[in-house]
Enzyme design. Structure first.
Site, short mmCIF file in Angstrom:
data_model
loop_
_atom_site.label_atom_id
_atom_site.label_comp_id
_atom_site.label_asym_id
_atom_site.label_seq_id
_atom_site.Cartn_x
_atom_site.Cartn_y
_atom_site.Cartn_z
N GLU B 54 -1.90 2.94 -2.98
CA GLU B 54 -1.55 4.33 -2.66
C GLU B 54 -0.76 4.90 -3.81
OE1 GLU B 54 0.63 5.00 0.91
OE2 GLU B 54 -0.92 4.14 2.18
N ASP B 65 9.69 12.19 3.69
CA ASP B 65 10.15 11.06 2.90
C ASP B 65 11.67 10.90 2.91
OD1 ASP B 65 7.82 9.77 1.75
OD2 ASP B 65 7.43 11.72 0.83
N TYR B 180 -3.99 5.08 9.47
CA TYR B 180 -2.66 4.68 9.01
C TYR B 180 -1.69 4.88 10.16
CZ TYR B 180 1.36 4.53 5.72
OH TYR B 180 2.51 4.23 5.04
#
Lengths: 405, 278
Positions: B54, B65, B180
């Site tokens: 990734e 994040d 995911y």
């Protein structure tokens, strides 16, 4: 644009939250279920007379609505043209229009059973309004505020703390409003179960832009009633400043379909749009996606968001509500801009002539009024939204004028 | 009619199935700490045991994040990273490796500003196999997901602990390549999920899809990677790896001489954890 927009400017957004190409729900999957829940709960509340009754109660008895519509006779005389009225939303409890939205959303959060409220704030006005309604209903309150803004807005930080809120300084990115919003979103992703995010402007993912607009649209509704009472007719021009755009859409919304009413939004041009140091997303930005919606943004050629600048911390945001982007593109609202220096002049002028110290945000709107009012006939009715009072800005203004307090 | 995919992701999972093990997927931010060093790390990842890679695309406002990847972004920003450069990094990588799938991971705005159509063509020509775009939920599939599938680029969707039974099919509808699973409700590199909860969640997703299920967010050690690899088809590690980069930079921002070795050594240990788990 879809067909359903063609008959009315007031029918947006569509069910996916789009105003033309703007708006939408650009958020991480973790937040999607909750955002859908907010949408559903809001739709339910909107059609519940009990919610409306509660909202009206607090707006009247706690906020102090309706706010007056005041004929600014000395400024009118000074300009020598249009009749200038102020919508006095700076007289609301907490000193700005922000509380209109906070009351609405806190009632919703309570219905949703949320016990913890988070919010972002720039100048601190929305933070103070949020901390206020949390105190009122005994809810835990966490405010994210850029470390830089905490420095320049110390009195508001103290007010929030007095009201029982926890103020978390945000040091990531550029330490201003956009980073505070990022940090609030990060908190929300980590606390979806018990937390409600009380967004302060008409931005963010659907349904926030529409919901915040609905709560602020009381401003325009009152203006309609009040001006009909005093002048016997509707105004010719409405002027409001724009950061995220909640006070402006609040004033404009009720009048969107009256095509002959001139609507003017005033962005903050900072040191000037050509200097790159400004906060004028419509006049100096391009469409992009940030904080859950597509809208005009200040950004570079690689899609990285740029810092905004304005002397007014409340306008210091690199984006704008998606509905404004749409109204800009279809030409219904005219968006102009005013620089720091011009806003300061209007700030002084209004203080001296009307005995009203305006916040630096509406001083931008007032500055544009000073440009156009002299050239308009004396039967032209102009309403400007006095969306906040200037107490919070006296330090900033003193600093700009070289005065040591 | 959709164009064919590059086939690298499908081949990789087929191969791993034969091997009877899960994939190890490291994340690095393109151009962190500099373009050259980042490219060196990228080229070294397959030998260090990366099955899929990734590659993070810089965005100024990474709202999902945590601090580690935010800092990685700031380093990449100072190094002058941009999406054009990231694609050229992939092209450089493809000169030495035509097997290891590369997935670009990031946020929508840089792609939108690049131009969706042009981006998809350039990405595929550069050797990109799939995309993870954090802020494009199924509700916005028309934006990039469907055009991406048409161009034969996998669009890998995130499922989360908040994705309930009513929503899971919506999330899986246009997902391709693999799914995911974000194992925590939180930002990257924060808390870690309990292994029994992860196992149950993976099992549940598998009721609805034949696609491989990768698990990420909160995996920091070889041991944690090993535990995840026992129940999932892949384990993703990001923050812990970029943290090693951060720890190998001096006060002036210059990378230490053994930064690349240290990063690749850590990646090897994670990969061993995955390989030896079953």
């Amino acid at each position: 644009m879809t067909d359903k927009f063609s008959n009315s400017y007031k029918s947006g957004p569509d069910k996916e939250g789009h105003f033309g190409i703007f708006g939408g729900r650009y958020v991480a999957e973790t937040l999607m279920p909750l955002i859908l829940q907010v949408e559903e709960s809001y739709a339910k509340a909107k059609s519940d007379p009990e919610f409306d009754r509660e909202l009206k109660y607090y707006l009247e008895h706690y906020v102090g609505r309706p706010s007056p519509l005041y004929f600014a006779s000395r400024l009118t005389e000074f300009f020598g043209g249009a009749k200038v009225y102020f919508k006095r939303d700076e007289l609301n409890h907490t000193g700005a229009h922000k509380i209109n939205n906070c009351i609405g959303q806190i009632l919703l959060a309570r219905r949703m059973g949320k016990k913890r409220i988070i919010a972002e704030t720039g100048a601190g006005q929305h933070g103070v309004a949020t901390a206020t309604v949390c105190a009122l209903f005994g809810l835990e309150c966490v405010i994210y505020m850029g470390a830089k803004d905490i420095e320049r807005q110390a009195p508001n930080v103290f007010r929030m703390k007095l009201l029982g809120a926890e103020v978390i300084p945000v040091k990531s990115g550029t330490s201003t409003l956009k980073d505070a919003m990022n940090e609030a979103l990060r908190d929300w992703v980590s606390s979806v179960e018990n937390t409600y995010y009380l967004i302060g402007t008409v931005a963010g993912p659907h349904p926030y832009p529409a919901m915040v607009r609905d709560f602020q649209s009381i401003i325009g509704k009152e203006v309609r009633e009040q001006i009909l009472k005093t002048e016997g007719r509707l105004p010719d021009t409405l002027v409001a400043c724009i950061g995220g755009g909640s006070n402006a859409i609040g004033l404009f919304y009720d009048f969107l379909d009256e095509a002959d009413i001139n609507l003017i939004g005033v962005e903050a041009a900072g040191h000037g749009i050509n200097t790159g140091s400004h906060a004028a997303s419509l006049n100096g930005g391009v469409p992009g996606v940030l904080h859950g919606n597509r809208t005009y943004l200040l950004q570079d050629n690689d899609g990285q968001i740029l810092d905004a600048h304005s002397i007014s911390a409340g306008l210091d945001y690199p984006g704008i509500g998606p509905e404004h982007s749409w109204l800009h593109d279809i030409g219904r609202v005219n968006y102009v801009s005013v620089q720091d220096e011009e806003a300061l002049e209007a700030f002084k002028l209004c203080s001296r002539l009307e005995g009203i110290i305006p916040a630096l945000e509406p001083a931008h709107a007032l500055s544009h009024v000073s440009r156009i009012a002299p050239g308009l006939p004396d039967n032209h009715i102009l309403v400007v939204n006095m969306c906040g009072r200037g107490d919070k800005d006296v330090f900033t203004v003193a600093d700009s004028l070289g005065v040591v307090l | 009619m959709n164009e064919a995919t590059t086939g690298r992701i499908e081949k990789k999972f087929k191969f791993l199935k034969k091997e009877g093990r899960a994939a190890f997927i490291p994340f690095i931010m393109a151009a962190d700490p500099t373009l050259d060093v980042s490219l060196e790390i990228l080229k070294g990842l397959p030998a260090a045991g990366a099955d899929i890679i990734e590659l993070g695309v810089l965005f100024s406002d990474p709202m999902a994040d945590g601090p580690a990847i935010q800092s990685a972004g700031l380093r990449a920003k100072s190094a002058g990273a941009n999406l054009h450069q990231t694609l050229s990094m992939v092209r450089e990588f493809r000169k030495v490796d035509d097997i290891t799938p590369i997935i670009l991971m990031g946020y929508y705005n840089p792609i939108y500003i690049y131009g969706n159509e042009k981006f998809l063509i350039d990405a595929k020509n550069s050797g990109v196999d799939g995309l993870i775009v954090v802020d494009l939920p199924p509700e916005e599939d028309k934006e990039l997901c469907l055009p991406s599938l048409e161009k034969g680029i996998h669009f890998i969707r995130l499922a989360t602990p908040t994705t309930d039974e009513n929503r899971i099919s919506t999330v899986l509808t246009n997902t391709s390549g693999f799914v995911y699973y974000v194992s925590i409700a939180g930002v990257t590199g924060s808390k870690s999920a309990r292994s029994d909860e992860v196992r149950a969640a993976v099992k549940n997703i598998k009721k609805y899809t034949e696609l491989p299920v990768a698990v990420g967010f909160g995996i920091k050690t070889p041991e944690q990677a090993a535990i995840v690899a026992r129940s999932a088809d892949a384990a993703v590690v990001g923050s812990a790896i970029v943290k090693v980069i951060e720890n190998n930079i001096d006060e002036t921002g210059a990378p230490s001489d053994n930064l690349v070795d240290n990063v690749l050594e850590f990646v090897s240990s994670l990969s061993r954890g995955v390989r030896e788990s079953r």
